[in-house]
Design an enzyme around this catalytic site. Structure first.
Site, short mmCIF file in Angstrom:
data_model
loop_
_atom_site.label_atom_id
_atom_site.label_comp_id
_atom_site.label_asym_id
_atom_site.label_seq_id
_atom_site.Cartn_x
_atom_site.Cartn_y
_atom_site.Cartn_z
N VAL A 270 -5.27 -5.74 9.28
CA VAL A 270 -5.25 -6.43 7.98
C VAL A 270 -4.23 -7.57 7.92
CG1 VAL A 270 -6.16 -4.56 6.53
CG2 VAL A 270 -3.69 -4.70 6.96
N SER B 150 2.52 2.51 -4.92
CA SER B 150 3.12 3.82 -4.71
C SER B 150 4.13 4.05 -5.83
CB SER B 150 3.85 3.85 -3.37
OG SER B 150 4.71 4.97 -3.30
N TYR C 18 9.31 -0.51 2.44
CA TYR C 18 8.06 0.04 1.87
C TYR C 18 8.04 -0.15 0.34
CZ TYR C 18 4.43 3.60 0.95
OH TYR C 18 3.30 4.26 0.54
N ALA D 144 9.64 -2.34 -1.43
CA ALA D 144 9.48 -3.77 -1.75
C ALA D 144 8.02 -4.18 -1.59
CB ALA D 144 10.38 -4.61 -0.85
N LYS E 14 5.40 -2.29 -1.91
CA LYS E 14 4.57 -1.67 -2.96
C LYS E 14 4.87 -2.25 -4.34
CE LYS E 14 2.22 0.94 -0.21
NZ LYS E 14 0.77 0.71 -0.05
P1 NAP Z 1 -2.48 7.27 6.62
O1 NAP Z 1 -3.05 8.64 6.57
O2 NAP Z 1 -1.29 6.99 7.49
O3 NAP Z 1 -3.66 6.23 6.98
C1 NAP Z 1 -3.38 4.87 7.08
C2 NAP Z 1 -4.67 4.09 7.24
O4 NAP Z 1 -4.33 2.69 7.31
C3 NAP Z 1 -5.41 4.42 8.52
O5 NAP Z 1 -6.80 4.31 8.28
C4 NAP Z 1 -4.95 3.31 9.47
O6 NAP Z 1 -5.88 3.03 10.50
C5 NAP Z 1 -4.87 2.15 8.52
N1 NAP Z 1 -4.02 1.06 9.00
C6 NAP Z 1 -2.70 1.11 9.30
N2 NAP Z 1 -2.28 -0.09 9.72
C7 NAP Z 1 -3.35 -0.92 9.67
C8 NAP Z 1 -3.55 -2.29 9.99
N3 NAP Z 1 -2.56 -3.07 10.44
N4 NAP Z 1 -4.80 -2.82 9.82
C9 NAP Z 1 -5.81 -2.05 9.38
N5 NAP Z 1 -5.68 -0.75 9.06
C10 NAP Z 1 -4.47 -0.19 9.22
O7 NAP Z 1 -2.03 6.77 5.16
P2 NAP Z 1 -2.33 7.40 3.71
O8 NAP Z 1 -1.30 8.41 3.42
O9 NAP Z 1 -3.77 7.74 3.61
O10 NAP Z 1 -1.99 6.14 2.79
C11 NAP Z 1 -3.00 5.23 2.37
C12 NAP Z 1 -2.38 4.23 1.39
O11 NAP Z 1 -1.82 4.96 0.28
C13 NAP Z 1 -1.22 3.42 1.99
O12 NAP Z 1 -1.24 2.11 1.46
C14 NAP Z 1 0.00 4.16 1.50
O13 NAP Z 1 1.13 3.34 1.43
C15 NAP Z 1 -0.47 4.61 0.12
N6 NAP Z 1 0.29 5.76 -0.39
C16 NAP Z 1 0.28 6.96 0.27
C17 NAP Z 1 1.01 8.01 -0.24
C18 NAP Z 1 1.05 9.37 0.44
O14 NAP Z 1 1.83 10.22 -0.03
N7 NAP Z 1 0.27 9.62 1.45
C19 NAP Z 1 1.75 7.84 -1.40
C20 NAP Z 1 1.75 6.61 -2.04
C21 NAP Z 1 1.00 5.57 -1.53
P3 NAP Z 1 -5.84 3.80 11.94
O15 NAP Z 1 -6.46 5.16 11.71
O16 NAP Z 1 -6.64 2.93 12.83
O17 NAP Z 1 -4.38 3.90 12.33
#
Ligand code: NAP
Length: 246
Positions: free
Chosen positions: A63, A141, A154, A156, A158
């Site tokens: 991305v 977030s 992170y 900053a 978000k």
């Molecule tokens: P995750 O399980 O670590 O999955 C991350 C996803 O992003 C994966 O599909 C990964 O692809 C993809 N990705 C990472 N870097 C990328 C890049 N440079 N280009 C394209 N795709 C990329 O994360 P998650 O916990 O589901 O989080 C999803 C979103 O929610 C994020 O924006 C995170 O900041 C936000 N969020 C999460 C939480 C939480 O507690 N989990 C809380 C608040 C906000 P690959 O599989 O190919 O690596």
């Protein structure tokens, strides 16, 4: 070309993004997702969408790379003719205390989380403006609202996503394109699995509902914001966090 609605979810290979894509598929949307890791099993993912009876396009693209993003958005338009809903979900963490944080750790998190959201939104909005219809949902977030020790990069990124979302909501409303941000708290995914039990325990104490959330609970909110049921909601940040930040 199928008449189904189309959702484009960045980072749809795992965690919240994958659950979001599956939830839209359950509602009959054709799905475009991207991923970045060579470990991704594209065939197995495709099968999961096939089983929901929808068409899917699963593409590798970083991305933070404008050329790769422009290419996959074009492929999505060539296949489906439109994008109704964009979910900017791809994100990473590289946590460290301010005094230990390296410049590369700061830059990479901003590049993927914030600049990536800008690049994908710009590429997709070009088509949504012609359609005069669309809904954009950006993953912020709770720490983008409240801050968090050890996560200045992170947080900053978000917080930046919140300003970005409100700005584009104002710019794009006249074209009938809505933009909202969701702010999850602690959700069970690979991103949070790395936390130790003692850190998890201390987090539960800050959450009124006393548990982590599930990807499904976040996906249901994101589905609502993409659907016509939320047709008068734009420029908002909605927490899905068990009451952690209020
Ligand atoms: P995750 O399980 O670590 O999955 C991350 C996803 O992003 C994966 O599909 C990964 O692809 C993809 N990705 C990472 N870097 C990328 C890049 N440079 N280009 C394209 N795709 C990329 O994360 P998650 O916990 O589901 O989080 C999803 C979103 O929610 C994020 O924006 C995170 O900041 C936000 N969020 C999460 C939480 C939480 O507690 N989990 C809380 C608040 C906000 P690959 O599989 O190919 O690596």
């Amino acid at each position: 070309m199928s008449e189904n609605n189309v959702v484009f979810v960045t980072g749809g290979s795992r965690g919240i993004g994958k659950q979001v894509a599956l939830t839209y598929a359950e509602h009959g949307y054709n799905v475009v997702i991207n991923y970045v890791s060579d470990k991704t099993d594209v065939e197995a993912l495709k099968k999961e969408f096939d089983e929901k009876g929808v068409e899917s396009l699963i593409l590798k693209a970083d991305v933070s790379n404008q050329q790769e993003i422009d290419e996959i958005v074009k492929k999505a338009i060539d296949k489906f003719g439109k994008i109704d809903v964009l979910v900017n979900n791809a994100g990473i963490t590289k946590d460290n205390l301010l005094m230990r944080m390296k410049e590369e750790e700061f830059d990479r998190v901003i590049e993927i989380n914030l600049k990536g959201t800008f690049l994908v939104t710009k590429a997709v909005t070009k088509y949504m403006m012609k359609q005069r219809n669309g809904s954009i949902i950006n993953l912020s977030s709770v720490v983008g609202v409240s801050g968090n020790a050890g996560q200045c990069n992170y947080s900053a990124s978000k917080a930046g996503i919140i300003g970005f979302t409100k700005s584009i909501a104002k710019e794009l409303a006249s074209r009938n394109i809505r933009a909202n941000a969701v702010a999850p708290g602690f959700i069970e995914t690979d991103m949070t699995n790395v936390l130790s039990d003692s850190i998890k325990e201390s987090i539960y104490n800050q959450i009124p509902l006393k548990r982590m959330g599930t990807a499904r609970e976040v996906a249901e909110l994101i589905y609502f914001l993409g659907s016509e049921k939320s047709s008068y909601i734009t420029g908002q940040v909605i927490n899905v966090d068990g009451g952690m930040v209020m």
